[in-house]
Design a protein around this motif. Structure first.
Motif, PDB file in Angstrom:
ATOM      1  N   PHE A 270       0.841  -1.199   0.000  1.00  0.00           N
ATOM      2  CA  PHE A 270       0.000   0.000   0.000  1.00  0.00           C
ATOM      3  C   PHE A 270       0.875   1.247   0.000  1.00  0.00           C
ATOM      4  O   PHE A 270       1.220   1.773   1.051  1.00  0.00           O
ATOM      5  CB  PHE A 270      -0.950  -0.039   1.209  1.00  0.00           C
ATOM      6  CG  PHE A 270      -1.982  -1.123   1.071  1.00  0.00           C
ATOM      7  CD1 PHE A 270      -3.190  -0.867   0.457  1.00  0.00           C
ATOM      8  CD2 PHE A 270      -1.716  -2.422   1.496  1.00  0.00           C
ATOM      9  CE1 PHE A 270      -4.138  -1.869   0.276  1.00  0.00           C
ATOM     10  CE2 PHE A 270      -2.647  -3.433   1.330  1.00  0.00           C
ATOM     11  CZ  PHE A 270      -3.855  -3.155   0.710  1.00  0.00           C
ATOM     12  N   ALA A 272       0.065   4.010  -1.775  1.00  0.00           N
ATOM     13  CA  ALA A 272      -0.711   5.209  -2.132  1.00  0.00           C
ATOM     14  C   ALA A 272      -0.767   6.181  -0.956  1.00  0.00           C
ATOM     15  O   ALA A 272      -0.748   5.769   0.201  1.00  0.00           O
ATOM     16  CB  ALA A 272      -2.125   4.810  -2.531  1.00  0.00           C
ATOM     17  N   PHE A 323       2.931   1.793   4.200  1.00  0.00           N
ATOM     18  CA  PHE A 323       3.937   2.842   4.228  1.00  0.00           C
ATOM     19  C   PHE A 323       3.576   3.824   5.337  1.00  0.00           C
ATOM     20  O   PHE A 323       2.402   4.014   5.640  1.00  0.00           O
ATOM     21  CB  PHE A 323       3.995   3.589   2.881  1.00  0.00           C
ATOM     22  CG  PHE A 323       4.909   2.918   1.899  1.00  0.00           C
ATOM     23  CD1 PHE A 323       4.545   1.698   1.334  1.00  0.00           C
ATOM     24  CD2 PHE A 323       6.135   3.479   1.563  1.00  0.00           C
ATOM     25  CE1 PHE A 323       5.401   1.050   0.446  1.00  0.00           C
ATOM     26  CE2 PHE A 323       6.989   2.844   0.685  1.00  0.00           C
ATOM     27  CZ  PHE A 323       6.628   1.625   0.120  1.00  0.00           C
ATOM     28  N   LYS A 337       2.020   2.528  14.092  1.00  0.00           N
ATOM     29  CA  LYS A 337       1.108   2.401  12.941  1.00  0.00           C
ATOM     30  C   LYS A 337       1.023   0.961  12.465  1.00  0.00           C
ATOM     31  O   LYS A 337      -0.039   0.474  12.104  1.00  0.00           O
ATOM     32  CB  LYS A 337       1.605   3.307  11.805  1.00  0.00           C
ATOM     33  CG  LYS A 337       0.606   3.495  10.696  1.00  0.00           C
ATOM     34  CD  LYS A 337       1.012   4.584   9.731  1.00  0.00           C
ATOM     35  CE  LYS A 337       0.792   5.966  10.335  1.00  0.00           C
ATOM     36  NZ  LYS A 337       1.153   7.037   9.417  1.00  0.00           N
TER      37      LYS A 337
HETATM   38  O1  C5P Z   1      -2.485   6.496   8.402  1.00  0.00           O
HETATM   39  P1  C5P Z   1      -1.559   6.811   7.302  1.00  0.00           P
HETATM   40  O2  C5P Z   1      -2.231   7.506   6.144  1.00  0.00           O
HETATM   41  O3  C5P Z   1      -0.289   7.487   7.682  1.00  0.00           O
HETATM   42  O4  C5P Z   1      -1.105   5.362   6.788  1.00  0.00           O
HETATM   43  C1  C5P Z   1      -0.297   5.203   5.687  1.00  0.00           C
HETATM   44  C2  C5P Z   1      -0.471   3.821   5.121  1.00  0.00           C
HETATM   45  O5  C5P Z   1      -1.850   3.428   5.102  1.00  0.00           O
HETATM   46  C3  C5P Z   1      -0.043   3.755   3.685  1.00  0.00           C
HETATM   47  O6  C5P Z   1       0.415   2.441   3.429  1.00  0.00           O
HETATM   48  C4  C5P Z   1      -1.324   4.066   2.934  1.00  0.00           C
HETATM   49  O7  C5P Z   1      -1.295   3.564   1.601  1.00  0.00           O
HETATM   50  C5  C5P Z   1      -2.359   3.364   3.784  1.00  0.00           C
HETATM   51  N1  C5P Z   1      -3.673   4.003   3.801  1.00  0.00           N
HETATM   52  C6  C5P Z   1      -4.752   3.375   3.215  1.00  0.00           C
HETATM   53  N2  C5P Z   1      -5.999   3.935   3.306  1.00  0.00           N
HETATM   54  C7  C5P Z   1      -6.193   5.112   3.946  1.00  0.00           C
HETATM   55  C8  C5P Z   1      -5.103   5.762   4.539  1.00  0.00           C
HETATM   56  C9  C5P Z   1      -3.846   5.198   4.442  1.00  0.00           C
HETATM   57  O8  C5P Z   1      -4.585   2.312   2.615  1.00  0.00           O
HETATM   58  N3  C5P Z   1      -7.407   5.644   4.009  1.00  0.00           N
END
Ligand code: C5P
Length: 402
Positions: A270, A272, A323, A337
């Motif tokens: 992930f 993005a 990430f 996290k």
């Molecule tokens: O919570 P945060 O945005 O910092 O987390 C980052 C990670 O979570 C990344 O791997 C990002 O692709 C994923 N993410 C996700 N869906 C979201 C928020 C973050 O998959 N709504």
């Protein structure tokens, strides 16, 4: 590596067809068996005799050749190969492939095959950049067709830009990658990448500065190791890699839906930069300026795709990687996290503006897993991607050591 491999080579019409003669020679030198197919327009540029002499085989040119049909049906011809290569792939051939037309030998073979198809486009720069060709390219990428090139440079027609067929060594490398027994062959891996756009109204949106560079590099690196990559990308600045299945989305909700419908996969990365919030009720009409009054936007929380996938009970991928882009206390936040989201590894990086990482070409990451934290030196994003892809390959082949 190519010894014993069987390649069905479709030569389309274009000045670049002369390079395909050399391609046949190089493939044969490496032990591959080449079955050539020459389109009618291809035969305007190279002769059937030179093609068959180099391949050491008869060249197929006619869909309705009943003698050959009795020996080997065209359907069978398209399936006997390990890989179908189209070089040069003209705008017309790409359009036929994208629309499923089958009105000559090349398009019929391409529609009937159950093997991977690699195309090396060659055409005038305006034809390549035309929205119709670009739409066809996007459709074909979505269908899993592999692309090599086109290159940019001076063209036979006197114009300059993208459209030249890749050189033979590049096409050979792409054939190697498509046929290679990389450690991730047979593994399906999902990669999310890029920013998301959260609509405010039909013309405005909230976005972030992610370029999609790291996610794109990871998808490419995984494909180079032979993985079947599903690449779910928000509106990124840089184009998606060639050798992957591309699913384009806009918002976090779209990305969530695309990811869920891509499951099951062996691993998911992930990368993005998903927006945490969206405008609760985006307007379907452009919000108008009203004298003296400022619009008030209410936000709603977006689904957390990484956390949702990590907590799936039945379709959870064997390896889930998130990430953590942080601006301070990077390791503390990233470690927390990983546990909160339930993923196996988290790739942490410092995206403070002073690092130049967000939108830049380099990255400095720490990979956090059950086994602890491993800090890698600062390196190019492609190198980070290659190293991560190798680590993923190791983990999938020896799952206990993840
Ligand atoms: O919570 P945060 O945005 O910092 O987390 C980052 C990670 O979570 C990344 O791997 C990002 O692709 C994923 N993410 C996700 N869906 C979201 C928020 C973050 O998959 N709504």
């Amino acid at each position: 590596m190519l010894a014993g491999k069987h390649i069905l080579l479709i030569i389309g019409g274009g000045i670049a067809a002369y390079k395909s003669l050399d391609l046949i020679r190089r493939l044969s030198e490496r032990g591959a068996e080449v079955t050539p197919v020459l389109t009618q327009s291809g035969s305007q540029f190279v002769t059937p005799l030179s093609v068959s002499a180099l391949a050491g085989k008869e060249v197929h040119q006619d869909l309705f050749d009943l003698t050959k049909e009795a020996e080997m049906g065209h359907i069978q011809l398209s399936r006997a190969a390990d890989l179908v290569v189209v070089a040069p792939a003209t705008a017309d051939l790409l359009a036929k492939m994208a629309h499923g037309l089958a009105n000559d030998i090349a398009s019929t073979l391409l529609l009937a095959t159950d093997k991977r198809v690699l195309v090396a486009p060659a055409m005038n720069v305006r034809m390549w950049t035309h929205p119709a060709t670009q739409r066809n390219r996007a459709t074909l990428l979505g269908d899993g067709v592999l692309f090599v090139g086109p290159d940019e440079g001076a063209m036979a027609c006197g114009e300059f830009g993208p459209g030249r067929m890749s050189e033979v060594p590049e096409i050979l490398a792409a054939i190697d990658a498509a046929l290679g027994d990389g450690p991730l062959r047979g593994r399906r891996i999902l990669v999310t990448s890029g920013p998301t756009h959260e609509p405010i109204d039909p013309v405005r949106y909230i976005a972030n500065r992610s370029s999609g560079a790291q996610g794109t590099a990871i998808a490419q690196a995984l494909a180079n190791l032979g993985a079947d990559v599903v690449f779910v990308t928000g509106p990124a600045e840089i184009p998606p890699p060639d050798a992957v299945r591309v699913i384009k989305v806009q918002s976090a909700k779209d990305m969530h839906a695309a990811v869920m419908s891509a499951l099951p996969v062996d691993a998911a990365v992930f990368a993005a930069a998903v927006a945490d919030w969206r405008v609760a009720s985006a307007s379907d009409q452009k919000i108008k300026k009203v004298n003296g009054a400022l619009p008030v936007l209410e936000f709603a929380e977006n689904p957390d795709i990484l956390a949702d996938v990590s907590h799936l009970s039945d379709q959870r991928p064997g390896l889930v990687i998130g990430f953590a882009a942080e601006t301070h206390d990077v390791l503390t936040h990233a470690t927390a996290k990983r546990l909160r989201k339930g993923c196996d590894w988290i790739v942490a990086n410092d995206v403070s503006p002073s690092t130049g990482i967000m939108g830049g070409t380099e990255n400095a990451v720490t990979v956090i897993s059950d086994a602890g934290a491993e800090t890698w030196p600062r390196m190019g994003k492609a190198e980070v991607a290659a190293r991560l892809a190798r680590r993923i390959a190791d983990a999938l082949t020896q799952p206990k050591e993840a």
